[in-house]
Enzyme design. Structure first.
Site, mmCIF file in Angstrom:
data_model
loop_
_atom_site.group_PDB
_atom_site.id
_atom_site.type_symbol
_atom_site.label_atom_id
_atom_site.label_comp_id
_atom_site.label_asym_id
_atom_site.label_seq_id
_atom_site.Cartn_x
_atom_site.Cartn_y
_atom_site.Cartn_z
ATOM 1 N N ASP A 176 3.162 23.090 5.702
ATOM 2 C CA ASP A 176 2.901 22.204 4.567
ATOM 3 C C ASP A 176 4.199 21.610 4.037
ATOM 4 O O ASP A 176 5.168 22.327 3.792
ATOM 5 C CB ASP A 176 2.200 23.003 3.459
ATOM 6 N N GLN A 230 -3.050 10.694 -2.159
ATOM 7 C CA GLN A 230 -3.140 10.970 -3.591
ATOM 8 C C GLN A 230 -4.248 11.989 -3.817
ATOM 9 O O GLN A 230 -5.174 12.073 -3.021
ATOM 10 C CB GLN A 230 -3.442 9.688 -4.375
ATOM 11 N N HIS A 276 -8.065 -1.661 1.969
ATOM 12 C CA HIS A 276 -7.213 -0.469 1.968
ATOM 13 C C HIS A 276 -7.373 0.356 3.245
ATOM 14 O O HIS A 276 -6.400 0.675 3.934
ATOM 15 C CB HIS A 276 -7.558 0.426 0.771
ATOM 16 N N ARG A 336 -6.154 -15.626 -22.141
ATOM 17 C CA ARG A 336 -7.023 -16.332 -23.082
ATOM 18 C C ARG A 336 -7.098 -15.648 -24.443
ATOM 19 O O ARG A 336 -7.417 -16.286 -25.445
ATOM 20 C CB ARG A 336 -8.435 -16.448 -22.487
ATOM 21 N N ALA A 391 -2.918 -5.741 -15.687
ATOM 22 C CA ALA A 391 -1.586 -6.082 -16.184
ATOM 23 C C ALA A 391 -0.978 -4.941 -17.000
ATOM 24 O O ALA A 391 0.172 -4.555 -16.788
ATOM 25 C CB ALA A 391 -1.644 -7.354 -17.019
ATOM 26 N N LEU A 394 -0.652 -0.709 0.516
ATOM 27 C CA LEU A 394 0.410 -0.733 1.515
ATOM 28 C C LEU A 394 1.765 -0.346 0.929
ATOM 29 O O LEU A 394 2.716 -0.109 1.661
ATOM 30 C CB LEU A 394 0.489 -2.117 2.160
ATOM 31 N N GLY A 399 -5.241 -8.103 -19.657
ATOM 32 C CA GLY A 399 -6.218 -7.332 -18.907
ATOM 33 C C GLY A 399 -5.734 -5.951 -18.496
ATOM 34 O O GLY A 399 -4.561 -5.596 -18.649
ATOM 35 N N TYR A 456 0.575 17.936 6.040
ATOM 36 C CA TYR A 456 0.508 19.296 6.562
ATOM 37 C C TYR A 456 -0.238 19.319 7.891
ATOM 38 O O TYR A 456 -1.023 18.424 8.193
ATOM 39 C CB TYR A 456 -0.137 20.260 5.558
#
Length: 456
Positions: free
Chosen positions: A433, A407, A285, A84, A56, A225, A53, A413
């Site tokens: 920053d 992300q 999250h 599978r 993975a 996390l 999948g 900053y």
């Protein structure tokens, strides 16, 4: 959320490695790519269920590879992919090859050799998730490897990573418990969010897994996390004196936690439509981040103490007001052939939460998440109140803010009001920053999955 918190505060790679290692000096006669760090020897079998999948191939195998090439996994490790799909060992290896990145490899080593060494440690087993005979075969393969790579008295280790939909967890877990438990050492099972669709299904899943495995065998993870900036939250809050007196309702006007993606479901609409953006992103999250931002200082950094403080925050959150919730669905969502034509599943949600305690009374926590938006971004934005007595007439410049960008391109900053250079006494807003790619040029930030897998 409560279940996730039980092992949701993994220590850093540097903190874990010495605890797992018996000897961090260079070893000889080994195919290990890097020698500075090495986990204590012994046979380790990693079983990735759902090996064919997306999760993975894009996350699990690359994370294991990154740990291996840095010396955090032993030479005696072998990986068993189970799914599978019908394919050979070599077909799975070729499918994974493009996702294994050669950065962080010892410069003295040929990257292609290291990738080849890793791929040669992968064996593929085809089988159904509800077939006892297939798991008997899996156990035989793992046992054969253990007999080959260890003596009769040395302990062995088995780690099962369920890169599968949660609906399959009970089926697979029953067969692991029945046929694949280690008789010569520990067995550990990693399951990833979402843990059910609601309280009832979450409790049912916890009961099923709890009946099969002890708590120290079961690792429920939320990969968010393990992100560097999320890990940094506790340090920023509790290791910097100037944050301590201002981190409260007297000084903070609002807190925003934002998750934005600039792409849609990309053919995974069938899975996403079952959960929606609130269950997929916000209730795990973003709520976990909220807890780290709002909780009191824990007694220690042990997972249990951090969990206890998180729970206190959750218990103080008021039921939300419908007027402070906005949901939506992006245009074109139902063009995905795996999404029902009559779907009303939200792909965007914004809601305001209020924490009813002395520290945060009156401060709105604004959580936003969505797909197919104008940009890709995840950030925490803490906005402070206006300074009293605005003698510089600078309110129009905007308030002070502390921002942590999770992300892309991790950064922290602060937005401050400063004097504009020149003869006039004119205020302007500027930023202090710290961008990680500039400040830590020689350090490669670990992927979230690396931290969590290593913590097991």
């Amino acid at each position: 959320m409560g279940a996730t918190a039980q092992k949701d505060a993994p220590p850093t790679v540097e903190a874990v490695a010495p605890a797992l290692s018996e000897d961090t000096s260079e070893r000889t006669n080994s195919d290990q790519p890097i020698k500075e760090k090495s986990v204590a020897g012994g046979c380790l079998s990693v079983v990735v269920l759902g090996a064919s999948g997306d999760l993975a191939k894009k996350k699990t195998f690359p994370a294991i590879f990154n740990l291996y090439k840095q010396g955090f996994l032993p030479d005696e490790m072998h990986i068993f992919g189970y799914a599978r799909s019908k394919m050979t060992d070599e077909e799975l290896r070729e499918k994974l090859r493009g996702y294994l990145k050669p950065d962080r490899i010892d410069p003295a080593k040929d990257p292609e050799d290291v990738i080849k060494q890793f791929l040669n440690k992968i064996t593929y087993i085809h089988g159904a998730y509800d077939a006892d005979e297939s798991f008997i075969q899996l156990n035989e393969e793992v046992s054969r490897h253990e007999q080959k790579r260890s003596d009769d008295v040395s302990p062995t280790r088995r780690l099962f990573y369920l890169a599968l939909p949660p609906s399959v967890y009970p089926l697979v877990s029953k067969r692991i418990s029945k046929h694949c438990m280690n008789q010569r050492g520990w067995t550990r099972v990693i399951v990833e969010k979402p843990f059910g669709k609601d309280l009832e299904s979450s409790e049912a899943l916890s009961s099923e897994l709890g009946a099969l495995f002890s708590e120290d065998q079961l690792y429920r993870i939320d990969h968010y996390l393990g992100k560097e900036l999320v890990q940094n939250l506790l340090v920023m809050r509790f290791a910097n004196r100037f944050f301590v007196p201002i981190w409260n309702r007297d000084n903070i006007a609002s807190v925003q936690i934002v998750f934005k993606e600039d792409f849609g479901t990309q053919g995974r609409g069938g899975y996403f439509d079952e959960y929606g953006i609130i269950r997929d992103i916000i209730q795990n999250h973003l709520i976990q981040i909220l807890c780290l931002l709002a909780m009191e200082k824990p007694i220690s950094l042990s997972p249990e103490h951090i969990r206890d403080e998180k729970v206190k925050v959750l218990e103080c959150i008021k039921p939300f007001n419908d007027k402070e919730v906005v949901i939506g669905q992006y245009e074109g969502y139902k063009d995905d052939q795996t999404v029902p034509n009559d779907s009303s599943t939200p792909t965007f949600a914004s809601l305001v939460l209020h924490i009813n305690n002395e520290r945060w009374d009156g401060v709105p926590f604004i959580l936003k998440a969505g797909k197919a938006l104008d940009s890709r971004k995840a950030e925490i934005r803490v906005q402070f109140k206006d300074a009293p007595g605005d003698i510089f007439k600078c309110k129009k410049q905007g308030r002070n803010e502390f921002v942590m960008r999770l992300q892309p391109k991790e950064a922290m900053y602060m937005k401050l009001t400063v004097k504009e250079p020149g003869l006039d006494m004119r205020a302007t807003q500027s930023e202090l920053d710290m961008s990680y790619h500039q400040r830590y040029q020689d350090i490669v930030i670990p992927e979230a999955y690396e931290r969590l897998i290593l913590d097991t």
